[in-house]
Every structure is written in structure tokens, then in C-alpha cells.
Design a protein around this motif. Structure first.
Motif, PDB file in Angstrom:
ATOM      1  N   LEU A  71       0.837  -1.191   0.000  1.00  0.00           N
ATOM      2  CA  LEU A  71       0.000   0.000   0.000  1.00  0.00           C
ATOM      3  C   LEU A  71       0.876   1.247   0.000  1.00  0.00           C
ATOM      4  CD1 LEU A  71      -2.837  -0.702   2.610  1.00  0.00           C
ATOM      5  CD2 LEU A  71      -3.164  -0.256   0.168  1.00  0.00           C
ATOM      6  N   ILE A  72       0.462   2.256  -0.742  1.00  0.00           N
ATOM      7  CA  ILE A  72       1.127   3.551  -0.698  1.00  0.00           C
ATOM      8  C   ILE A  72       0.070   4.650  -0.628  1.00  0.00           C
ATOM      9  CG2 ILE A  72       3.101   2.714  -2.038  1.00  0.00           C
ATOM     10  CD1 ILE A  72       1.980   4.472  -4.398  1.00  0.00           C
ATOM     11  N   ALA A  73       0.471   5.817  -0.142  1.00  0.00           N
ATOM     12  CA  ALA A  73      -0.431   6.981  -0.135  1.00  0.00           C
ATOM     13  C   ALA A  73       0.411   8.237  -0.216  1.00  0.00           C
ATOM     14  CB  ALA A  73      -1.284   7.003   1.131  1.00  0.00           C
ATOM     15  N   LEU A  74      -0.115   9.231  -0.946  1.00  0.00           N
ATOM     16  CA  LEU A  74       0.547  10.522  -1.074  1.00  0.00           C
ATOM     17  C   LEU A  74      -0.337  11.612  -0.493  1.00  0.00           C
ATOM     18  CD1 LEU A  74       1.341   8.930  -4.041  1.00  0.00           C
ATOM     19  CD2 LEU A  74       2.865  10.906  -4.023  1.00  0.00           C
ATOM     20  N   PHE A 111       4.538  23.055  -1.317  1.00  0.00           N
ATOM     21  CA  PHE A 111       5.989  22.908  -1.462  1.00  0.00           C
ATOM     22  C   PHE A 111       6.477  21.528  -1.074  1.00  0.00           C
ATOM     23  CE2 PHE A 111      10.426  23.468  -0.096  1.00  0.00           C
ATOM     24  CZ  PHE A 111      10.954  24.094  -1.225  1.00  0.00           C
ATOM     25  N   ARG A 112       5.896  20.962   0.006  1.00  0.00           N
ATOM     26  CA  ARG A 112       6.343  19.644   0.466  1.00  0.00           C
ATOM     27  C   ARG A 112       5.192  18.637   0.404  1.00  0.00           C
ATOM     28  NH1 ARG A 112       9.451  22.973   3.921  1.00  0.00           N
ATOM     29  NH2 ARG A 112      11.683  22.524   3.769  1.00  0.00           N
ATOM     30  N   GLY A 113       5.556  17.404   0.085  1.00  0.00           N
ATOM     31  CA  GLY A 113       4.581  16.332   0.055  1.00  0.00           C
ATOM     32  C   GLY A 113       5.177  15.073   0.669  1.00  0.00           C
ATOM     33  N   TYR A 114       4.325  14.070   0.874  1.00  0.00           N
ATOM     34  CA  TYR A 114       4.727  12.859   1.594  1.00  0.00           C
ATOM     35  C   TYR A 114       4.236  11.616   0.888  1.00  0.00           C
ATOM     36  CZ  TYR A 114       6.022  16.130   5.154  1.00  0.00           C
ATOM     37  OH  TYR A 114       6.636  17.177   5.791  1.00  0.00           O
ATOM     38  N   ILE A 115       5.052  10.553   0.990  1.00  0.00           N
ATOM     39  CA  ILE A 115       4.613   9.237   0.568  1.00  0.00           C
ATOM     40  C   ILE A 115       4.830   8.267   1.726  1.00  0.00           C
ATOM     41  CG2 ILE A 115       6.836   8.873  -0.598  1.00  0.00           C
ATOM     42  CD1 ILE A 115       5.389   6.825  -2.396  1.00  0.00           C
TER      43      ILE A 115
END
Length: 314
Positions: A71-74, A111-115
Motif C-alpha cells: 500500500l502507498i499513499a501521497l 511545497f512539500r509532500g509525503y509518501i
């Protein structure tokens, strides 16, 4: 154990968790999520503990190849994500297959994101945290940012439930931010005019000098009574230092552990996440709240994650 290959390292992608606490007295800063709100939501979307390690990306996203299903999520900034060329959405989880590739581009909003990955990123725990500290080259992936052709393992969890976040929890990026502040600890070092200008001068602009260590602002000078210098004392996340030029600097997640400039106030816990998505020329206004108000707002902030977890797992 599943392996993830880094196809493109992006601009500044690092492994971060909720931070390295208990070592500031020996000069080791906390590090951790720059935008704890979106990082924690990414974890909840894949069934992790909210404070687990994720990949934090700044401005230009990374791309990955998955060698096992997971599983992944952004969350956070919109990097126009796609899996094998097919667009996907932020704020929902996807079950990727062996051989799938996740591709990201430059951030369109924010500006910033996450996975987050469903399971545990398998890197060493250093002083109680997996967070990358770039200044001291400890934690995360070999103490540095991710680069093309790196690879790392994920201890994949058994859960495969795909989840989607309710729209009411998604914060929309804006070029204008209101930051709530508790005065002090050296607010008595400023003139009445200086305090008035800080809260009422029309706000401040983010300069080119901003990173995970601090965010330099420009605007009306915050006037000191005498000197801007103090005997160095401990710094807190969100402390607003004002050096002799009268221009504020917000101390951020990779801040130094002590500082010798007067601090006019501190951004409250519930607004720290806004700092993670500030960009050049963004506008800020500061508004004052009492310590009691700040504590109440913080409790509500953390209750939000409890509510999200319950809804996602219902």
C-alpha cells in the motif's frame, strides 16, 4: 521484506518520522516531519501509526519502482502523481503491484509532500528516530537525501485495505497564511511599537532564505528597546527570532538547539504544519493567542488525527 528502487531522487527527498527527542542538551536537533499534518495523514491512509517514518519531498518529487506489492499513499503538495502513466490522487491509498512505477513531477500546489508505505521503512533507528538530519549526516538513508539508483526495504504490513480521506480534512494550499503566536519568551525586549508592528503591520513575506532550519521573513522592522542579543538559551520549534535588523526568522524542524537572539513569540503547535508548505514570496500575518488558547487548540488538533483514524478504519 519488500524492496523499493529510487528511479529519480527529486530535489530534496528524505526519510522523516515525528522526530528525535531528548538529545537537544547535547546539541542534536529534533528534525522530523516539516508538515506533520500531511505526514501523519499519509501514515493513517496506509494503516501505519501516525508517527511512523515516511518520505518527505520538497518541490520536485521523486519516482520509485516497487519490487513487491504494498500500500502507498501521497499527501501534501500536488506532484501530479501517476502509476505506470495512469494519474492517481493524493489523500487516498493504492495497492501497487510488483514492477509498478510511481512517477512524480514538480509541485503545482504547495511545497512539500509525503509518501507513506504500508509497513515500516527499514532503516536504522538513531537516538530513537529514523529522521534524517542532514547537518550531522545521521538517520534516514545513510544520513542523506535520496538519490537516483538508491534502494531501500519496507517491512510490508499484512493489510491491503485501500482508504480515502474525507474532503473535510484536506487543507488547501494558499499563498497567504495566518500563524497564531504565543508571545515570548523575550517579548519584553521589544518596544510597544515593535510588538504592534509585528502583529499589525500588514504581514511579512517569505524570502529566498528558507529551509528546514529556518524561514527568514521580510517586512516592517520589529523594534528592540536596546540590543537584539541575549545569552544563548534553548530554542523551540516555531520560535520567532528577531536579530538586530528587525526581520523575523521562524526556527524550524532542523533548527539549532540554542540561539542568542531575542524571540518575540512562538508559533503554536497546531499551526507548525503550515510552515512546511511555505514558499518564496508567500505572505504571512501573525495573530496573538494566549497560552491557554494555544493548549486548547493543540488538543483539538491531535483529536483530529484520532477522528481520522477512526473514520478510515471504520
Amino acid at each position: 521484506m519488500a524492496n523499493v528502487e529510487v528511479i529519480n531522487g527529486g530535489m530534496l527527498s528524505t526519510i522523516q518520522d515525528s522526530g528525535r527527542y531528548g538529545y537537544q542538551e547535547i546539541g542534536i536537533n529534533v528534525s522530523g516531519f516539516a508538515d506533520d499534518y500531511n505526514a501523519r495523514i499519509a501514515n493513517l491512509l496506509v494503516g501505519n501509526d501516525k508517527d511512523d517514518a515516511v518520505i518527505e519531498m520538497a518541490f520536485l518529487g521523486s519516482s520509485f519502482k516497487f519490487n513487491e506489492p504494498m500500500l502507498i499513499a501521497l499527501t501534501g503538495a500536488d506532484f501530479s502523481p501517476n502509476i505506470n502513466g495512469e494519474p492517481i490522487e493524493n489523500y487516498r491509498s493504492y495497492l501497487v503491484k510488483e514492477g509498478d512505477e510511481l512517477n512524480l513531477t514538480a509541485a503545482k500546489n504547495g511545497f512539500r509532500g509525503y509518501i507513506a508505505f504500508g509497513g515500516e521503512i527499514d532503516v536504522p533507528v538513531v537516538n530513537g528516530s529514523k529522521s534524517t538530519n542532514l547537518k550531522t549526516a545521521i538517520g534516514g538513508y545513510k544520513g542523506r537525501k535520496l538519490m537516483t539508483d538508491d534502494s531501500f526495504d519496507v517491512k510490508v504490513s499484512e493489510g491491503t485495505k485501500e482508504r480515502k480521506l474525507a474532503a473535510k480534512y484536506i487543507n488547501q494550499y494558499s499563498k497567504f497564511s495566518e500563524l497564531r503566536v504565543v508571545r515570548g519568551p523575550q517579548d519584553d525586549a521589544f518596544t510597544d511599537k515593535g510588538i504592534f508592528d509585528f502583529f499589525n503591520s500588514g504581514g511579512y513575506t517569505v524570502t529566498k532564505d528558507f529551509d528546514r532550519m529556518g524561514i527568514r521573513l521580510s517586512g516592517n522592522k520589529i523594534e528592540h528597546k536596546e540590543s537584539a542579543d541575549i545569552i544563548s538559551d534553548g530554542t523551540a520549534l516555531g520560535s520567532i527570532q528577531v536579530p538586530s535588523n528587525g526581520q523575523p526568522i521562524i526556527l524550524f524542524v532542523d533548527r539549532q538547539t540554542t540561539g542568542g537572539y531575542t524571540k518575540v513569540g512562538t508559533v503554536i503547535t497546531a499551526d507548525i504544519h503550515k510552515l512546511g508548505n511555505l514558499n518564496y514570496k508567500d505572505k504571512i500575518i501573525f495573530t496573538e493567542v494566549s497560552p491557554e488558547e494555544a493548549n486548547k487548540i493543540a488538543r483539538n488538533y491531535y483529536e483530529t488525527f484520532e477522528n481520522i483514524a477512526k473514520e478510515l478504519n471504520a
